[in-house]
Design a protein around this motif. Structure first.
Motif, PDB file in Angstrom:
ATOM      1  N   UNK A  47      10.379 -94.122 -44.305  1.00  0.00           N
ATOM      2  CA  UNK A  47       9.076 -93.608 -45.657  1.00  0.00           C
ATOM      3  C   UNK A  47       7.892 -92.623 -44.522  1.00  0.00           C
ATOM      4  N   UNK A  48       6.976 -92.910 -43.223  1.00  0.00           N
ATOM      5  CA  UNK A  48       6.562 -92.323 -43.423  1.00  0.00           C
ATOM      6  C   UNK A  48       7.192 -90.890 -42.460  1.00  0.00           C
ATOM      7  N   UNK A  49       8.624 -91.357 -41.752  1.00  0.00           N
ATOM      8  CA  UNK A  49       9.001 -90.034 -41.550  1.00  0.00           C
ATOM      9  C   UNK A  49       9.113 -88.930 -42.485  1.00  0.00           C
ATOM     10  N   UNK A  50       9.793 -89.310 -43.435  1.00  0.00           N
ATOM     11  CA  UNK A  50      10.529 -89.498 -44.729  1.00  0.00           C
ATOM     12  C   UNK A  50       9.552 -88.447 -45.283  1.00  0.00           C
ATOM     13  N   UNK A  51       7.852 -88.750 -45.276  1.00  0.00           N
ATOM     14  CA  UNK A  51       6.577 -88.225 -46.302  1.00  0.00           C
ATOM     15  C   UNK A  51       6.299 -86.417 -45.008  1.00  0.00           C
ATOM     16  N   UNK A  52       6.456 -86.931 -43.393  1.00  0.00           N
ATOM     17  CA  UNK A  52       5.978 -86.350 -42.273  1.00  0.00           C
ATOM     18  C   UNK A  52       7.000 -84.867 -42.832  1.00  0.00           C
ATOM     19  N   UNK A  53       8.203 -85.017 -43.102  1.00  0.00           N
ATOM     20  CA  UNK A  53       9.334 -83.535 -43.098  1.00  0.00           C
ATOM     21  C   UNK A  53       8.929 -83.294 -44.203  1.00  0.00           C
ATOM     22  N   UNK A  54       8.230 -83.564 -45.201  1.00  0.00           N
ATOM     23  CA  UNK A  54       7.926 -82.456 -46.025  1.00  0.00           C
ATOM     24  C   UNK A  54       6.646 -81.291 -45.308  1.00  0.00           C
ATOM     25  N   UNK A  55       5.994 -81.227 -44.596  1.00  0.00           N
ATOM     26  CA  UNK A  55       5.288 -80.883 -44.114  1.00  0.00           C
ATOM     27  C   UNK A  55       5.740 -79.724 -43.172  1.00  0.00           C
ATOM     28  N   UNK A  56       7.322 -80.694 -42.572  1.00  0.00           N
ATOM     29  CA  UNK A  56       8.145 -79.368 -41.246  1.00  0.00           C
ATOM     30  C   UNK A  56       9.599 -78.228 -42.408  1.00  0.00           C
ATOM     31  N   UNK A  89       1.246 -80.664 -52.889  1.00  0.00           N
ATOM     32  CA  UNK A  89       1.903 -80.093 -53.281  1.00  0.00           C
ATOM     33  C   UNK A  89       2.899 -81.221 -52.342  1.00  0.00           C
ATOM     34  N   UNK A  90       2.961 -81.971 -51.119  1.00  0.00           N
ATOM     35  CA  UNK A  90       3.317 -82.515 -50.283  1.00  0.00           C
ATOM     36  C   UNK A  90       3.868 -84.089 -50.971  1.00  0.00           C
ATOM     37  N   UNK A  91       3.149 -84.128 -51.493  1.00  0.00           N
ATOM     38  CA  UNK A  91       2.855 -85.459 -52.222  1.00  0.00           C
ATOM     39  C   UNK A  91       4.128 -86.018 -53.970  1.00  0.00           C
ATOM     40  N   UNK A  92       3.844 -84.676 -54.734  1.00  0.00           N
ATOM     41  CA  UNK A  92       4.877 -84.435 -55.602  1.00  0.00           C
ATOM     42  C   UNK A  92       6.091 -84.305 -54.969  1.00  0.00           C
ATOM     43  N   UNK A  93       6.323 -83.457 -54.008  1.00  0.00           N
ATOM     44  CA  UNK A  93       7.502 -83.214 -53.705  1.00  0.00           C
ATOM     45  C   UNK A  93       8.183 -84.685 -52.785  1.00  0.00           C
ATOM     46  N   UNK A  94       7.444 -85.902 -52.097  1.00  0.00           N
ATOM     47  CA  UNK A  94       7.857 -87.080 -51.765  1.00  0.00           C
ATOM     48  C   UNK A  94       8.337 -87.960 -52.618  1.00  0.00           C
ATOM     49  N   UNK A  95       7.634 -87.824 -54.326  1.00  0.00           N
ATOM     50  CA  UNK A  95       7.622 -88.625 -55.405  1.00  0.00           C
ATOM     51  C   UNK A  95       8.795 -87.668 -55.994  1.00  0.00           C
ATOM     52  N   UNK A  96       9.211 -86.821 -56.032  1.00  0.00           N
ATOM     53  CA  UNK A  96      10.169 -86.149 -56.891  1.00  0.00           C
ATOM     54  C   UNK A  96      11.930 -86.367 -55.943  1.00  0.00           C
ATOM     55  N   UNK A  97      11.522 -86.731 -54.930  1.00  0.00           N
ATOM     56  CA  UNK A  97      12.525 -86.966 -54.148  1.00  0.00           C
ATOM     57  C   UNK A  97      12.639 -88.810 -54.003  1.00  0.00           C
ATOM     58  N   UNK A  98      12.326 -89.056 -53.931  1.00  0.00           N
ATOM     59  CA  UNK A  98      12.292 -90.858 -54.133  1.00  0.00           C
ATOM     60  C   UNK A  98      13.311 -90.955 -55.404  1.00  0.00           C
TER      61      UNK A  98
END
Length: 110
Positions: A47-56, A89-98
Motif C-alpha cells: 500500500x505504501x508503494x501504491x501511495x508513492x506511485x501517485x507522486x510519479x 490530490x494524491x490522497x484523493x487519487x489513492x482513495x478513488x483507486x482503492x
C-alpha cells in the motif's frame, strides 16, 4: 472512403468461418498442461508503494518542481499551499483507486 476494406457479405458467412468446431478436450488439456491456465496473475503491491506511485507522474513532478522553486525563492506560504494541494490530490487519487479496485479484487478471488 480511402483505406476502407470492402468484403462481400457472401465471403463473410462461409461454412469454414461460421462452423469452426474449436479445440477438442484433449487439445485443451494438452495446451493447459503446456502453458498453464488462461489467467492473469497480478503481483500484490504494498500500500505504501501504491501511495508513492501517485507522486510519479508528469503533473506531480511539475508541482514538486514548483514547490522546490518557491522554497528556493523564500515563498514558504505559496510552497506550503501547493504542497498541501498536491498531498490532497494524491490522497484523493489513492482513495478513488482503492474504491475502484475493491470490486475487482472480490470478483477475482472467486
Amino acid at each position: 472512403m480511402a483505406g476502407e476494406l470492402i468484403i462481400p457479405l457472401e465471403d463473410t458467412s462461409t461454412p469454414e468461418r461460421s462452423d469452426f468446431p474449436g479445440l477438442s478436450s484433449a487439445e485443451v488439456a494438452t495446451l493447459r498442461a503446456q502453458f498453464g491456465p488462461n489467467a492473469v496473475v497480478e503481483e500484490p503491491v504494498h500500500p505504501l508503494k501504491r501511495f508513492a506511485l501517485h507522486f510519479w507522474a508528469p503533473v506531480p513532478w511539475m508541482l514538486e518542481a514548483v514547490i522546490a522553486l518557491q522554497l528556493f525563492l523564500g515563498e514558504w506560504l505559496t510552497a506550503s499551499m501547493i504542497a498541501a494541494l498536491l498531498l490532497f490530490n494524491v490522497l484523493l487519487g489513492a482513495f478513488q483507486e482503492s474504491r475502484a479496485t475493491r470490486p475487482w479484487r472480490f470478483s477475482s478471488a472467486a
